[in-house]
Scaffold this motif. Structure first.
Motif: not given
Length: 368
Positions: A85-89
């Motif tokens: 999720h952090a990578l996507w953001w």
């Protein structure tokens, strides 16, 4: 009996547990980047800079961890989902900063073209590599990957709709579809994946995972509305200057009639070059006749998020932090804060953090 009675074991609070696990997400991401040594010597340093210094988003780690805790009782197994999720953001915020023109000669301390290329890897290939390495049964891994890809594609669709949308040629319902895709789908993806992982081998087809996705989408919608209002309350009115089809603006243009609508359209036409016209248009958006239906919709989404939590995790200690985060997304919106004028406060939530004197309230990390 011992003269020294045993002290009762005090369990850390859910928030304390969350704080303990956050470093594990950072360590997990560092491990993913280490796998790029030495084969990808050009990509890895830029990718590492993006992950470390790129613009963060509230809840990027907390949401999947807390959802997993609410379903299964522990946080640590959801560290990979929080990392994804952090990578996507990181990637999405990079593209957003570039599309909004918020880029100078350096982006996050690196060459903008190189960072943009790294963002493709950060938001797509690297998360897929992480999911492929999860030690879970094959069918569950496939469903988790499908959840990620569905969220990725819906978010891209919403972002393109946002870029191409015109305030005067878009309906409020179309804006809501864009919001559900560009923001709601990403939070839904994180919540669905975390719940599916917590449900274990049966999570591949458990309907509770979809219900958690609905909760995530509600949180994402609230975050988008709060983000829109952050810009208006800051006085910057960047969205008006960029002629972005935000829900409140489109709602104004579709609800106003006659001279009021003509005035709003004229102000919007001059908004890119006139701060005064942006302020006047923003004041029209906070008119009670425009605001009340908007507040009613926010209230429905807010209450639906709480109702889902009450159904999905009625007894979990991790439900309370999730309830608080739902409230945080509306604490500074028109649903909770009385704008200047006769309308008055709409709900009884306590105010958000105070803004220091002389400093305008800034938008949060989420800007897409």
């Amino acid at each position: 009996m011992s003269p020294h009675p045993r002290s009762a074991t005090v369990r850390p609070s859910p928030e304390a547990r969350l704080t303990e696990v956050f470093p594990q997400v950072r360590q997990y991401l560092a491990g993913l980047l280490d796998d790029y040594r030495p084969r990808y010597a050009y990509l890895r340093p830029t990718l590492e800079r993006l992950v470390t210094h790129g613009r963060r988003t509230p809840l990027e780690c907390a949401l999947p961890l807390l959802v997993h805790g609410a379903v299964e009782g522990t946080l640590e197994p959801a560290v990979p989902v929080a990392g994804v999720h952090a990578l996507w953001w990181r990637a999405a915020n990079t593209f957003d900063d570039v599309s909004d023109g918020d880029v100078g000669p350096r982006l996050y301390g690196g060459d903008p073209a190189a960072v943009m290329t790294a963002a493709l890897e950060c938001g797509y290939a690297l998360p897929l590599r992480a999911l492929a390495a999860l030690p879970v049964p094959g069918p569950l891994r496939e469903r988790l990957t499908a959840d990620f890809l569905d969220g990725w594609t819906a978010a891209c669709d919403g972002q393109v709709g946002d870029i191409l949308g015109s305030p005067t040629g878009t309906s409020p319902e179309e804006v809501l579809t864009v919001y559900r895709h560009k923001s709601g789908s990403v939070y839904a993806m994180a919540a669905t994946m975390a719940a599916r992982l917590a449900l274990g081998a049966d999570g591949a087809d458990d309907p509770r995972a979809a219900a958690w996705g609905e909760f995530g989408q509600a949180v994402g919608l609230l975050a988008q509305f709060r983000n829109d209002e952050d810009d208006l309350r800051s006085g910057h009115n960047e969205d008006l200057g960029n002629r972005t089809a935000t829900y409140l603006l489109v709602h104004l243009l579709h609800s106003a009639t006659g001279a009021a609508r003509e005035q709003a359209v004229e102000l919007l036409g001059r908004a890119a070059d006139s701060a005064a016209d942006r302020r006047r248009l923003a004041a029209m958006m906070f008119d009670p006749d425009v605001l009340v239906p908007y507040q009613r919709f926010l209230a429905d989404v807010h209450q639906r998020a709480h109702a889902l939590l009450d159904t999905l995790a009625p007894a979990s200690p991790y439900a309370a932090p999730l309830h608080r985060r739902v409230d945080d997304e509306v604490r500074t919106t028109a649903y909770a804060v009385a704008p200047a004028g006769p309308l008055g406060a709409h709900c009884t939530l306590p105010p958000g953090p105070a803004v220091p004197p002389g400093r305008a309230q800034e938008r949060t990390g989420q800007k897409v």
